[in-house]
Design a protein around this motif. Sequence first.
Motif, mmCIF file in Angstrom:
data_model
loop_
_atom_site.group_PDB
_atom_site.id
_atom_site.type_symbol
_atom_site.label_atom_id
_atom_site.label_comp_id
_atom_site.label_asym_id
_atom_site.label_seq_id
_atom_site.Cartn_x
_atom_site.Cartn_y
_atom_site.Cartn_z
ATOM 1 N N ILE A 104 -17.051 -15.836 30.962
ATOM 2 C CA ILE A 104 -17.525 -15.760 29.790
ATOM 3 C C ILE A 104 -16.766 -16.604 28.568
ATOM 4 C CG2 ILE A 104 -16.920 -13.766 28.900
ATOM 5 C CD1 ILE A 104 -20.079 -15.287 27.984
ATOM 6 N N MET A 105 -15.313 -16.454 28.808
ATOM 7 C CA MET A 105 -14.338 -17.246 28.061
ATOM 8 C C MET A 105 -14.376 -18.675 28.159
ATOM 9 S SD MET A 105 -13.075 -14.652 26.311
ATOM 10 C CE MET A 105 -11.929 -15.621 25.327
ATOM 11 N N ALA A 106 -14.731 -19.208 29.241
ATOM 12 C CA ALA A 106 -14.765 -20.770 29.335
ATOM 13 C C ALA A 106 -16.041 -21.142 29.119
ATOM 14 C CB ALA A 106 -14.668 -20.862 31.025
ATOM 15 N N ALA A 107 -17.182 -20.303 28.951
ATOM 16 C CA ALA A 107 -18.448 -20.617 28.301
ATOM 17 C C ALA A 107 -18.453 -20.802 27.012
ATOM 18 C CB ALA A 107 -19.260 -19.713 28.790
ATOM 19 N N ILE A 108 -17.718 -19.850 26.277
ATOM 20 C CA ILE A 108 -17.362 -19.910 24.977
ATOM 21 C C ILE A 108 -16.499 -21.340 24.520
ATOM 22 C CG2 ILE A 108 -16.344 -18.794 22.814
ATOM 23 C CD1 ILE A 108 -16.803 -15.870 24.225
ATOM 24 N N SER A 109 -15.639 -21.285 24.870
ATOM 25 C CA SER A 109 -14.805 -22.484 25.018
ATOM 26 C C SER A 109 -15.619 -23.885 25.139
ATOM 27 C CB SER A 109 -13.667 -22.725 26.032
ATOM 28 O OG SER A 109 -12.731 -23.881 25.723
ATOM 29 N N PRO A 121 -19.678 -28.186 15.726
ATOM 30 C CA PRO A 121 -18.943 -28.721 14.363
ATOM 31 C C PRO A 121 -17.855 -28.079 14.097
ATOM 32 C CG PRO A 121 -21.353 -29.052 14.064
ATOM 33 C CD PRO A 121 -21.085 -27.968 15.087
ATOM 34 N N ASP A 122 -17.856 -26.638 13.960
ATOM 35 C CA ASP A 122 -17.043 -25.601 13.661
ATOM 36 C C ASP A 122 -15.977 -25.110 14.747
ATOM 37 O OD1 ASP A 122 -17.659 -25.936 11.098
ATOM 38 O OD2 ASP A 122 -19.041 -24.342 11.352
ATOM 39 N N GLY A 123 -16.150 -25.781 16.026
ATOM 40 C CA GLY A 123 -15.387 -25.038 17.233
ATOM 41 C C GLY A 123 -15.830 -23.976 17.568
ATOM 42 N N GLU A 162 -9.868 -17.411 18.148
ATOM 43 C CA GLU A 162 -10.927 -17.989 19.357
ATOM 44 C C GLU A 162 -11.211 -17.085 20.289
ATOM 45 O OE1 GLU A 162 -9.071 -21.460 20.493
ATOM 46 O OE2 GLU A 162 -9.490 -22.828 18.560
ATOM 47 N N VAL A 163 -11.050 -15.853 19.895
ATOM 48 C CA VAL A 163 -11.279 -14.747 20.757
ATOM 49 C C VAL A 163 -12.282 -13.690 20.034
ATOM 50 C CG1 VAL A 163 -10.350 -12.659 21.931
ATOM 51 C CG2 VAL A 163 -8.968 -14.736 22.014
ATOM 52 N N PRO A 164 -13.264 -13.315 21.088
ATOM 53 C CA PRO A 164 -14.382 -12.479 20.259
ATOM 54 C C PRO A 164 -13.756 -11.248 20.022
ATOM 55 C CG PRO A 164 -15.407 -13.453 22.479
ATOM 56 C CD PRO A 164 -13.604 -13.764 22.256
ATOM 57 N N LYS A 223 -14.294 -6.878 18.213
ATOM 58 C CA LYS A 223 -14.983 -5.882 18.406
ATOM 59 C C LYS A 223 -16.469 -5.853 17.527
ATOM 60 C CE LYS A 223 -11.187 -2.578 18.411
ATOM 61 N NZ LYS A 223 -10.551 -1.448 17.574
ATOM 62 N N LYS A 224 -16.733 -6.561 16.789
ATOM 63 C CA LYS A 224 -18.109 -6.755 15.976
ATOM 64 C C LYS A 224 -18.490 -7.921 16.293
ATOM 65 C CE LYS A 224 -16.323 -4.060 11.757
ATOM 66 N NZ LYS A 224 -16.092 -4.289 10.318
ATOM 67 N N GLU A 225 -20.031 -8.022 16.602
ATOM 68 C CA GLU A 225 -20.400 -9.262 16.741
ATOM 69 C C GLU A 225 -20.552 -10.351 15.793
ATOM 70 O OE1 GLU A 225 -25.352 -8.395 15.668
ATOM 71 O OE2 GLU A 225 -24.509 -7.608 17.721
ATOM 72 N N GLY A 226 -20.449 -11.619 16.041
ATOM 73 C CA GLY A 226 -20.496 -12.366 14.949
ATOM 74 C C GLY A 226 -18.986 -12.518 14.404
ATOM 75 N N ALA A 227 -18.024 -12.062 15.085
ATOM 76 C CA ALA A 227 -16.557 -11.763 14.721
ATOM 77 C C ALA A 227 -15.600 -12.492 15.372
ATOM 78 C CB ALA A 227 -16.402 -10.660 13.690
ATOM 79 N N SER A 228 -14.408 -12.741 15.066
ATOM 80 C CA SER A 228 -13.277 -12.771 16.181
ATOM 81 C C SER A 228 -12.345 -11.832 16.139
ATOM 82 C CB SER A 228 -12.566 -14.133 15.703
ATOM 83 O OG SER A 228 -11.835 -14.064 14.448
ATOM 84 N N ALA A 229 -11.205 -11.693 16.953
ATOM 85 C CA ALA A 229 -10.415 -10.621 17.025
ATOM 86 C C ALA A 229 -9.470 -10.836 15.908
ATOM 87 C CB ALA A 229 -9.618 -11.099 18.478
ATOM 88 N N LEU A 230 -9.216 -11.991 15.281
ATOM 89 C CA LEU A 230 -8.363 -12.047 14.001
ATOM 90 C C LEU A 230 -9.008 -11.379 12.740
ATOM 91 C CD1 LEU A 230 -6.252 -13.428 12.662
ATOM 92 C CD2 LEU A 230 -7.579 -15.445 12.046
ATOM 93 N N GLU A 231 -10.343 -11.322 13.003
ATOM 94 C CA GLU A 231 -10.903 -10.547 11.714
ATOM 95 C C GLU A 231 -11.124 -9.104 12.130
ATOM 96 O OE1 GLU A 231 -14.646 -12.955 10.344
ATOM 97 O OE2 GLU A 231 -14.451 -13.663 12.511
#
Length: 470
Positions: free
Chosen positions: A328-333, A340-342, A424-426, A428-436
């Motif tokens: 799934i990580m490769a699919a996201i990449s 446009p926003d990577g 660039e890593v999913p 805990k919350k949907e629509g958010a990254s690990a940074l968030e």
Amino acid sequence: MSEAQQKTGDIEDVLKTLDRVQSEYRKQAPGQAAAYDRLRQESREPDVHNDPGFRTRIAYAVQDVERLLGPTLEKEHPLRTEMTERAAHYPGLNEPVVAAMMRETHRLQQPEVNAIRTLASELVEGRQDPDHPDIAHTIENLRATVFPEPGHQPAPGHDHAAGSAHDEKGQPCKTRGMASPGEGTPPGPEQSASSQPGRTHTTDPQKDFREKQTGPAKDAPESRSTMDASGTKEKAAANTRETNAAAKDQEDVKVIRGGGFARLAEAIASRIDNQPANPASSWMEKAVDFSTRLHNARDAKSLEATERLGKQAVEALRDLRERPASSIMAAISDAGKGDPDGVAGVLSEMKAGGRYADLHSQFVTEKQNNQAFAAQLENVTSKLEAYGKGREAAEATGQRMGMPGSVTQRFTQIDAEIGRTAAEVPGKKEGASALEDMSEKAREMMHKAVTAVTDFMTRMNPGPTASPAP
């Protein structure tokens, strides 16, 4: 010392109590009052009130003020027990004889107390070895002063600074300090050894030494007054040379034994009457310096620990991106390459009803069914959380040390890599990254680091391909 005692009351209230008597204290002990002023200034630093070393120094100040001015902190004060206990100890002191003397400081005069605390600080800091002959001699001299031999009492009418807390009228002598309730302070060993009826104790160590070398009858004034009138000038000159040689030998011995503690202890034991009643308390300056170095060492260790947490977080993120346990990580990449926003744009739409709702469904399924992948995600989350907390603490440490820029620079590379990779890593919350998932303050620091590194790379490699090194 119980934990409950440390949490009872407010140390600021103790300081305010001491503040109220500083006017009188400054008149009688200007050196110690100045040291208290520095301690009061330090009390304004954040979180210092809970520091055990700081509270101990406040306890010393309470004891010193009360030694001179009498009871100041009421018996019913919530921190009275803690202050009394801390004043009788020196943090980290393991030498039993000096520790025993620390427990007696409440009944001693200030010069003796200063000497004991100074010795304790040197031993705790490792700058002195209690087994060294010079230091052993110092400890023994102080021990004999604090714990004189049983049965030795000061001669009637002899006013010794280590034992007298009253003036000639029988009133408490404030310039000498206060003895413990109901009893006088024990006399020093020099006084005890020579205090016999009809004999006046000498406070001249040179004379004591000459008497040991030549006999009291030889140098005493009485003996000289009865000298045979037929004695020649040569004999008198010989006696003078012998006396001078003995004095010089004594000076040589003192130089050889050398240590400042030895001289200090000897002065207390044999000439304490001649010492100022309220000398500047050098132990407090040493304690402040020692406390500062402890704080700095603790801060350095804290920064090193945070740096390790950052490297662990970077490693966890790299492991997830470079050796993922799910496709799934490769699919996201791959999806990010066409957005446009990577990848950041893909993650923001990985939610129910979003443009990448199908990827979100696959991601949730993988987390539920692929334990290895779930473990990787959990490892990333926990490492980022730990580093975020440590990074905030490091920022506060930098402010306290007066070097925020240096601390920020130290973590810039780690912050930048975490900020770029965690985005660039999913999460805990949907629509958010690990940074968030990190705190707002931590995210801000990561963003600043990414910008700083990107700007640096742009200046070093002008062109559209400039980007932070992976």
